[in-house]
Design an enzyme around this catalytic site. Structure first.
Site: not given
Length: 516
Positions: A287, A321
């Site tokens: 990720e 994020c």
């Protein structure tokens, strides 16, 4: 078994809960400055070199010191994990899951203690810290149940034929290297680690250098719950010194990483290379961040949209994020939404997170501070600073929540991940134009659309190219089991952490066919 339900968040308006957190903060502060060992198998190893963890809210305060492993210790950790795998992989799924249930129950009892560590080491507000701890509990509760379910899935999936018994089972991969981020130093670290071990793998955990104490405390918790030594090997250290070696090692079977695009791409390149004595193709679970947009349509609830932009952009000082770093607003309502966001942003109070009156706190360290301030300088050239834009003269890494108006869709502040309290605004001529701007990025993690138009909602679902799309709600705050999390393009491998398919990434399927 009781069905999984997400962990309730703490209501800090309850004086009892607030008092418990304050008491936990006092107890944790008494532990500041301690040294934590490297853990390889049953051995606790102290090294001359250490990682020093500093409170980002008050840089004169040391959180703790953690042993810093060198290449020799990293090699020892891989070998230990490989040896431990032989026994751990044979433990039943139910027994492995039980360790996660025990750890979740222990963490629940110690919730405010870990909240306090998150506030001090990661600079999280009490609400953000509590959500981090709750998510860690959720990951363990959810993955434990998913593992038990996975052991029975084979008999349900395979087609029966005459005179054969066919079974599909999910077996572990081997040794994994876990490299978690600093921004969710408990939740993501715990989720990545426990997902791997509940599947029967053993791991080498290399925690973030900014938040190693929280990881050390969690590994202690696992061991206190009876987890066999060698299943999780705790090896702090710099990426340049031990990171590449761990990833490239021929005994490493998979790498699970959450962090920056730059580092993630580098790790993926390393995992793709077959090294001498390596007998498998390594698996990479990554990720890598995002450049996330909230798109506001002309007919949207503008009050709700403005609130969502500010909360998504500046919660935890934009260090998520999933944070909103781009607001794309229909030209007919652009000024109104911008004005509302400016008002909300200027009302935010920034300061030490142990003061409950502050809405948000510092950025994580000096490097992040300098990078964000450089982007604010760029923003002054690419748009108009209409809120914030300055560092705060406080004893930590504090930056005002910053809004940049009138940014061009292809500008750097609209394209590059800043990872701080900065959101850029741009206007779109219509909804289709807004979707084009939203998709004009190399990332594809989260996004949000505010509209009352059902046709536009359908179009967003079909065309807004992100792994997690939210309609008429903020673009942060994914809940385990409710919003499986992971993105497209340079946001990573779309791993969907906290979802029903996640554990498959840590297993390999085996079919056994017996003639009757």
């Amino acid at each position: 078994m009781v069905p999984y339900r997400p962990e309730p968040l703490t209501d800090f308006t309850d004086p009892v809960e607030s008092r418990k957190l304050l008491e936990a903060l006092q107890q944790v502060k008494l532990q500041l400055g301690q040294t934590y060992p490297i853990r390889i198998g049953a051995a606790e190893l102290y090294s001359e070199k250490v990682l020093e963890s500093i409170n980002p809210s008050n840089i004169s305060e040391m959180i703790g010191k953690v042993g810093r492993a060198d290449r020799a210790l990293a090699e020892k950790a891989i070998q230990c994990a490989a040896n431990s795998f032989k026994a751990w992989s044979q433990v039943t799924a139910e027994e492995r899951a039980d360790y996660l249930f025990k750890a979740a129950a222990t963490l629940r009892r110690r919730k405010h203690e870990f909240n306090a560590w998150l506030m001090l080491e990661a600079g999280k507000s009490r609400a953000e810290a509590d959500a981090d701890t709750a998510e860690a509990i959720d990951f363990m509760e959810y993955y434990a149940r998913q593992m038990i379910e996975l052991t029975t899935r084979g008999r349900k999936e395979l087609v029966s034929i005459v005179q054969e018994r066919n079974e599909l089972s999910y077996i572990p991969l081997g040794v994994g290297v876990i490299i978690p981020p600093w921004n969710f130093p408990l939740a993501i670290m715990a989720g990545m680690t426990t997902a791997a071990i509940v599947c029967g793998n053993t791991v080498v955990l290399k925690p973030s250098s900014q938040t190693p104490v929280i990881a050390a405390k969690f590994v202690e918790l696992l061991l206190d719950c009876g987890l066999p030594s060698g299943v999780v090997n705790f090896v702090p250290g710099s990426g340049s010194e031990i990171g590449d070696g761990l990833v490239e090692h021929p005994l490493t079977r998979f790498v699970s990483f959450t962090g920056s695009r730059e580092v993630g791409v580098h790790i993926q390149e390393l995992t793709a290379k077959v090294n001498p004595k390596q007998i498998w193709l390594k698996r990479f679970i990554g990720e890598l961040g995002g450049k996330d947009s909230i798109l506001v349509d002309r007919d949207a609830d503008l009050v709700a949209a403005a609130k969502a932009i500010v909360v998504s952009a500046f919660g935890y000082s934009g260090q998520k994020c999933s944070a909103c770093s781009r607001a794309i607003v229909h030209q007919d309502v652009y000024d109104e939404v911008l004005i509302r966001c400016i008002e909300l942003t200027k009302a935010l109070k920034v300061g030490d997170v142990t003061d409950a009156s502050n809405d948000t706190g510092p950025v994580i360290d000096a490097a992040s501070f300098q990078k964000i301030m450089q982007y604010i300088d760029i923003a002054k050239q690419e748009g108009r600073i209409v809120a914030g834009g300055h560092a705060l003269q406080l004893p930590g890494y504090y930056i005002e929540p910053t809004i940049v108006a009138d940014a061009a869709p292809d500008s750097r502040i609209m394209q590059e991940e800043i990872f701080g309290p900065v959101v850029a605004f741009t206007a779109c001529s219509d909804f289709d134009h807004g979707l084009d701007i939203a998709n004009n990025t190399e990332y594809g993690l989260t996004g949000s659309v505010y509209t009352r138009n059902r046709e536009h909602i359908g179009k967003a679902k079909a065309q807004f190219h992100v792994g997690n799309l939210y309609i008429n709600r903020k673009c942060t705050g994914a809940v385990v089991g409710v919003h499986p999390f992971g993105g497209f393009n340079m946001s990573g491998t779309d791993s969907k952490a906290g979802g029903p398919d996640y554990l498959l990434l840590f297993t390999q399927s085996k079919v056994s066919s017996e003639l009757l």
